[in-house]
Design a protein around this motif. Sequence first.
Motif, PDB file in Angstrom:
ATOM      1  N   UNK A  91       0.849  -1.182   0.000  1.00 53.11           N
ATOM      2  CA  UNK A  91       0.000   0.000   0.000  1.00 53.11           C
ATOM      3  C   UNK A  91       0.887   1.236   0.000  1.00 53.11           C
ATOM      4  N   UNK A  92       0.547   2.222  -0.816  1.00 50.78           N
ATOM      5  CA  UNK A  92       1.333   3.450  -0.884  1.00 50.78           C
ATOM      6  C   UNK A  92       0.915   4.405   0.239  1.00 50.78           C
ATOM      7  N   UNK A  93       1.908   4.894   1.000  1.00 50.93           N
ATOM      8  CA  UNK A  93       1.634   5.811   2.101  1.00 50.93           C
ATOM      9  C   UNK A  93       2.311   7.151   1.855  1.00 50.93           C
ATOM     10  N   UNK A  94       1.652   8.239   2.282  1.00 53.69           N
ATOM     11  CA  UNK A  94       2.309   9.538   2.203  1.00 53.69           C
ATOM     12  C   UNK A  94       3.119   9.774   3.482  1.00 53.69           C
ATOM     13  N   UNK A  95       3.825  10.880   3.536  1.00 51.24           N
ATOM     14  CA  UNK A  95       4.741  11.160   4.646  1.00 51.24           C
ATOM     15  C   UNK A  95       4.002  11.196   5.985  1.00 51.24           C
ATOM     16  N   UNK A  96       2.853  11.836   6.039  1.00 55.38           N
ATOM     17  CA  UNK A  96       2.109  11.967   7.294  1.00 55.38           C
ATOM     18  C   UNK A  96       1.558  10.618   7.758  1.00 55.38           C
ATOM     19  N   UNK A  97       1.131   9.797   6.828  1.00 56.04           N
ATOM     20  CA  UNK A  97       0.636   8.473   7.189  1.00 56.04           C
ATOM     21  C   UNK A  97       1.750   7.628   7.794  1.00 56.04           C
ATOM     22  N   UNK A  98       2.953   7.763   7.264  1.00 55.84           N
ATOM     23  CA  UNK A  98       4.100   7.049   7.823  1.00 55.84           C
ATOM     24  C   UNK A  98       4.418   7.547   9.236  1.00 55.84           C
ATOM     25  N   UNK A  99       4.335   8.868   9.425  1.00 63.81           N
ATOM     26  CA  UNK A  99       4.602   9.434  10.748  1.00 63.81           C
ATOM     27  C   UNK A  99       3.562   8.947  11.761  1.00 63.81           C
ATOM     28  N   UNK A 100       2.304   8.915  11.354  1.00 65.87           N
ATOM     29  CA  UNK A 100       1.231   8.434  12.239  1.00 65.87           C
ATOM     30  C   UNK A 100       1.466   6.978  12.603  1.00 65.87           C
ATOM     31  N   UNK A 101       1.811   6.166  11.626  1.00 64.49           N
ATOM     32  CA  UNK A 101       2.034   4.746  11.867  1.00 64.49           C
ATOM     33  C   UNK A 101       3.197   4.532  12.825  1.00 64.49           C
ATOM     34  N   UNK A 102       4.232   5.335  12.676  1.00 65.35           N
ATOM     35  CA  UNK A 102       5.383   5.255  13.579  1.00 65.35           C
ATOM     36  C   UNK A 102       4.958   5.543  15.015  1.00 65.35           C
ATOM     37  N   UNK A 103       4.132   6.560  15.209  1.00 69.41           N
ATOM     38  CA  UNK A 103       3.664   6.912  16.553  1.00 69.41           C
ATOM     39  C   UNK A 103       2.788   5.811  17.147  1.00 69.41           C
TER      40      UNK A 103
END
Length: 325
Positions: free
Chosen positions: A172-184
């Motif tokens: 699934x393609x994620x944008x920068x903010x989605x990656x940051x949210x997932x990290x948190x």
Amino acid sequence: MKEKLKLQTQDFKLLAYLYHHNREPLTKIAKATGLTRQQVEYRLEKYLKHDLIKQFATIINYRALGLTQFAIILIKASTYTHLPALKERLKLNTQCIAFGEIQGAYDLYINLICKDELSLKKTITHITEKGSTDIADYLVIKLIFAETYPIKFLDKKKDKPFIIFDENIQQVSLDKKEKEILKLLATNARMPLIEVAGKCAISAERAFYNIKKLQREGVIQGTKIVFDMYAFGYYYTVVLFHITEYSEILETKLKNFARHHPHINSLGLTFSKPNCFVQIFHKTDEELRTTLQELKRFLQAYRVDYTLLNILEEEQSNTLPLSDL
């Protein structure tokens, strides 16, 4: 040493609900469990204070993130005195998603998730070569499939399994903010929405939308609680086994057996020997023996080699290899 909590029926009911619904607000949790909001808040604080709850974890489908390599390394230390330093070093590895101390043929395990084979090879080499003096032996188990189940002794509902890794899942393609949210959320699944939004410098509405999107696309499979299982009087045992006459038909039957067995909490399938493993939660030696007997009866028509490992300590890593995404 902290006093061991005496759990009552209401505690088990609350913990059962929290196990896969810990992102819900206290008012909704209270309504679902027949408690008041204040009772839920008080009990939550008590569980955390006594380390009964070690972490609110997010169940992530790593393959959907394009992380194509999932491996478990079993490590035998040169001497027992090397274990503390080894654990600290493994804990700091950026590809580590879980690690712990075990008892049996090996002393430690580490779960690694990597973007590709080259990254996995470099990570394994770094671990084994840097630890050449304190690692006596190791075994790499490369997974092709892994799933975990609702914690069955708390929650008797027929909930679906959570897929941790499956080669057939598309990225699934994620944008920068989605990656940051997932990290948190990988660090703390119960992090309040307003805090997630603040750390990512976005609105709460966008944070809510992005989390729902990650859930809808199967990146976030759900949430779970990392318990201090010994506080419940429960224990972990991992059974590694190799089936010589493996087939797709047997694989389907094995998944069905694991999903419905009351004491099996997870199943993994691998590329190599051993080609299967299950994790068992048990309260007594009798429960463990019964589960092993049932597994052996299920596989009685096949030639199978078994290895047992007792998990003495389990830790979820707070890292997600975001740089690989």
